[in-house]
Design an enzyme around this catalytic site. Structure first.
Site, PDB file in Angstrom:
ATOM      1  CB  ILE A  51     -10.413   6.633  -0.224  1.00 27.52           C
ATOM      2  CG1 ILE A  51     -10.489   5.835  -1.399  1.00 27.52           C
ATOM      3  CG2 ILE A  51     -10.770   6.272   1.156  1.00 27.52           C
ATOM      4  CD1 ILE A  51     -11.831   5.289  -1.598  1.00 27.52           C
ATOM      5  N   PRO A  72      -8.651   2.214  -5.935  1.00 29.37           N
ATOM      6  CG  PRO A  72      -7.514   2.653  -3.913  1.00 29.37           C
ATOM      7  CD  PRO A  72      -7.013   2.341  -5.253  1.00 29.37           C
ATOM      8  CE1 TYR A 103      -0.127   7.635  -6.854  1.00 30.38           C
ATOM      9  CE2 TYR A 103      -1.712   8.073  -8.388  1.00 30.38           C
ATOM     10  CZ  TYR A 103      -1.505   7.667  -7.345  1.00 30.38           C
ATOM     11  OH  TYR A 103      -2.343   7.105  -6.168  1.00 30.38           O
ATOM     12  CG  ASN A 142      -1.672   1.391   1.588  1.00 31.59           C
ATOM     13  OD1 ASN A 142      -2.600   1.646   0.953  1.00 31.59           O
ATOM     14  ND2 ASN A 142      -1.029   2.031   2.430  1.00 31.59           N
ATOM     15  N   GLY A 170       2.694   4.279  -1.068  1.00 29.40           N
ATOM     16  CA  GLY A 170       2.859   4.870  -2.313  1.00 29.40           C
ATOM     17  C   GLY A 170       2.857   6.633  -1.923  1.00 29.40           C
ATOM     18  CB  ILE A 171       5.136   9.177  -2.952  1.00 28.99           C
ATOM     19  CG1 ILE A 171       6.213   8.167  -3.834  1.00 28.99           C
ATOM     20  CG2 ILE A 171       5.550   8.907  -1.471  1.00 28.99           C
ATOM     21  CD1 ILE A 171       7.520   8.723  -3.797  1.00 28.99           C
TER      22      ILE A 171
HETATM   23  N1  LIG Z   1      -6.774   7.860  -0.857  1.00 32.95           N
HETATM   24  C1  LIG Z   1      -7.197   7.790  -1.901  1.00 32.95           C
HETATM   25  O1  LIG Z   1      -8.072   8.246  -2.537  1.00 32.95           O
HETATM   26  C2  LIG Z   1      -6.253   6.978  -3.056  1.00 32.95           C
HETATM   27  C3  LIG Z   1      -6.674   6.875  -4.176  1.00 32.95           C
HETATM   28  C4  LIG Z   1      -6.022   6.169  -5.283  1.00 32.95           C
HETATM   29  C5  LIG Z   1      -5.001   5.454  -4.695  1.00 32.95           C
HETATM   30  N2  LIG Z   1      -4.469   5.349  -3.359  1.00 32.95           N
HETATM   31  C6  LIG Z   1      -3.293   4.610  -2.953  1.00 32.95           C
HETATM   32  O2  LIG Z   1      -3.490   4.297  -2.118  1.00 32.95           O
HETATM   33  C7  LIG Z   1      -2.402   4.207  -1.047  1.00 32.95           C
HETATM   34  C8  LIG Z   1      -2.405   4.859   0.210  1.00 32.95           C
HETATM   35  O3  LIG Z   1      -2.777   6.115  -0.024  1.00 32.95           O
HETATM   36  P1  LIG Z   1      -3.195   7.233   1.249  1.00 32.95           P
HETATM   37  O4  LIG Z   1      -4.029   8.163   0.661  1.00 32.95           O
HETATM   38  O5  LIG Z   1      -3.580   6.477   2.276  1.00 32.95           O
HETATM   39  O6  LIG Z   1      -1.544   8.044   1.052  1.00 32.95           O
HETATM   40  P2  LIG Z   1      -1.209   8.526   2.416  1.00 32.95           P
HETATM   41  O7  LIG Z   1       0.043   9.568   1.851  1.00 32.95           O
HETATM   42  O8  LIG Z   1      -2.141   9.122   3.376  1.00 32.95           O
HETATM   43  O9  LIG Z   1      -0.225   7.446   3.240  1.00 32.95           O
HETATM   44  C9  LIG Z   1       1.124   6.797   2.400  1.00 32.95           C
HETATM   45  C10 LIG Z   1       1.454   5.867   3.339  1.00 32.95           C
HETATM   46  O10 LIG Z   1       2.654   5.401   2.601  1.00 32.95           O
HETATM   47  C11 LIG Z   1       3.960   5.559   3.657  1.00 32.95           C
HETATM   48  N3  LIG Z   1       5.066   5.868   2.808  1.00 32.95           N
HETATM   49  C12 LIG Z   1       5.217   6.682   1.852  1.00 32.95           C
HETATM   50  N4  LIG Z   1       6.505   6.280   1.260  1.00 32.95           N
HETATM   51  C13 LIG Z   1       7.026   5.714   1.932  1.00 32.95           C
HETATM   52  C14 LIG Z   1       8.368   4.807   1.609  1.00 32.95           C
HETATM   53  N5  LIG Z   1       9.063   5.059   0.756  1.00 32.95           N
HETATM   54  N6  LIG Z   1       8.406   3.558   2.448  1.00 32.95           N
HETATM   55  C15 LIG Z   1       7.641   3.356   3.310  1.00 32.95           C
HETATM   56  N7  LIG Z   1       6.464   4.047   3.488  1.00 32.95           N
HETATM   57  C16 LIG Z   1       6.134   5.181   2.800  1.00 32.95           C
HETATM   58  C17 LIG Z   1       3.735   6.849   4.357  1.00 32.95           C
HETATM   59  O11 LIG Z   1       4.253   6.979   5.631  1.00 32.95           O
HETATM   60  C18 LIG Z   1       2.076   6.797   4.784  1.00 32.95           C
HETATM   61  O12 LIG Z   1       2.040   5.588   5.692  1.00 32.95           O
HETATM   62  C19 LIG Z   1      -1.075   4.627  -2.083  1.00 32.95           C
HETATM   63  O13 LIG Z   1      -0.387   3.874  -2.608  1.00 32.95           O
HETATM   64  C20 LIG Z   1      -2.111   5.475  -2.956  1.00 32.95           C
HETATM   65  O14 LIG Z   1      -1.425   5.607  -4.308  1.00 32.95           O
HETATM   66  C21 LIG Z   1      -5.248   6.190  -2.474  1.00 32.95           C
END
Ligand SMILES: NC(=O)c1ccc[n+]([C@@H]2O[C@H](COP(=O)([O-])OP(=O)(O)OC[C@H]3O[C@@H](n4cnc5c(N)ncnc54)[C@H](O)[C@@H]3O)[C@@H](O)[C@H]2O)c1
Length: 248
Positions: A188, A185, A155, A89, A91-92
């Site tokens: 969210i 997703p 991305y 999970n 991601g950046i």
């Molecule tokens: N929130 C959304 O609507 C949404 C939509 C599409 C995809 N996503 C995907 O879901 C995942 C989580 O998204 P989110 O919104 O909770 O993001 P967020 O930025 O709130 O959380 C990301 C998490 O990843 C960790 N992280 C980042 N870089 C890291 C690294 N190099 N090593 C270890 N940990 C690392 C952070 O510490 C954090 O815990 C991501 O992969 C994102 O692409 C989220």
């Protein structure tokens, strides 16, 4: 394995947002969970009791660091003797325009989002093969399917790559009782979203047929199903969880 309650899970990016909700849900279900992330301090405090009971461990690390992945996998197998579930999970996301993405940004996004997914999966596969049971989830995105203007090309490409990896792993590992799926997703609710101005958020919600943003708990429930015994007939799939924003 007598009951699903004894399952061992690794969740990356578990310090906040979706990863946190997923890891907390799996802990609540009685699974043993390794929280993997940068910046785990507040989560460490919250799960102090479960840590003391030997049901939670932490790998504070960067998922683009292969040596750290090896140490974490070693830690989990030494502690619990198996690995049943991996949720990729972490991601950046960036919003940089095509003309402005430099090699550093491109390489960093690929190393974290795609490299982290590939190398973490590669590291757990031998353990799952030996057990003849495993569940891998790649947290992809609507961005990897639709090419939205709000996320960078790097991305979106990394997220599309996670979908391809899920299919390749799923096909290769099906005979070992290992399923591999992607979740895509969109919109969210996370702490980041709370910073979006109200009118911009309202504009975004107008593009979502169900008329609201999604909740991390809804994604965690989907993961819970996919990693259960009942999820065994779903593999190589990309599960859309986007309020109808993309229908295909
Ligand atoms: N929130 C959304 O609507 C949404 C939509 C599409 C995809 N996503 C995907 O879901 C995942 C989580 O998204 P989110 O919104 O909770 O993001 P967020 O930025 O709130 O959380 C990301 C998490 O990843 C960790 N992280 C980042 N870089 C890291 C690294 N190099 N090593 C270890 N940990 C690392 C952070 O510490 C954090 O815990 C991501 O992969 C994102 O692409 C989220």
């Amino acid at each position: 394995m007598s009951s699903t309650e004894e399952r061992v899970a690794i969740v990356t990016g578990a310090s906040q947002g979706l990863g946190y909700a997923i890891a907390a849900k799996l802990v609540q279900e009685g699974k043993k969970v390794a929280f993997v992330s940068l910046g785990l301090d507040s989560v460490k405090a919250e799960f102090e009791r479960e840590t003391g009971e030997g049901r939670v461990i932490f790998c504070e690390m960067d998922v683009s660091d292969n040596a750290a992945i090896a140490r974490c996998v070693e830690d989990v197998t030494r502690s619990w003797g198996r690995i049943d579930i991996l949720v990729n999970n972490a991601g950046i996301r960036t919003e940089t325009a095509i003309e402005e993405i430099g090699p550093e940004e491109w390489n960093r996004i690929m190393a974290v989002n795609l490299g982290g997914t590939f190398f973490f999966s590669q590291a757990v596969v031998p353990v799952m093969k030996e057990q003849k049971w495993g569940r891998i989830i790649n947290m992809s995105s609507f961005g990897g399917q639709f090419g939205p203007l709000t996320s960078s090309a790097a991305y979106s490409a990394s997220k599309a790559g996670q979908i391809a990896l899920a299919k390749v792993f799923a096909r290769t590992l099906a005979e070992y009782g290992i399923t591999v799926n992607a979740i895509a997703p969109a919109a969210i609710r996370t702490p980041e979203m709370d910073k979006i101005p109200a009118d911009a958020l309202a504009g975004m919600v107008r593009t979502i047929p169900v008329g609201r943003v999604g909740e991390a708990a809804e994604v965690a429930e989907l993961v819970s199903y996919l990693v259960s015994d009942y999820g065994g007939f779903v593999t190589g799939a990309t599960m859309d969880i986007n309020g109808g924003r993309l229908m295909r």
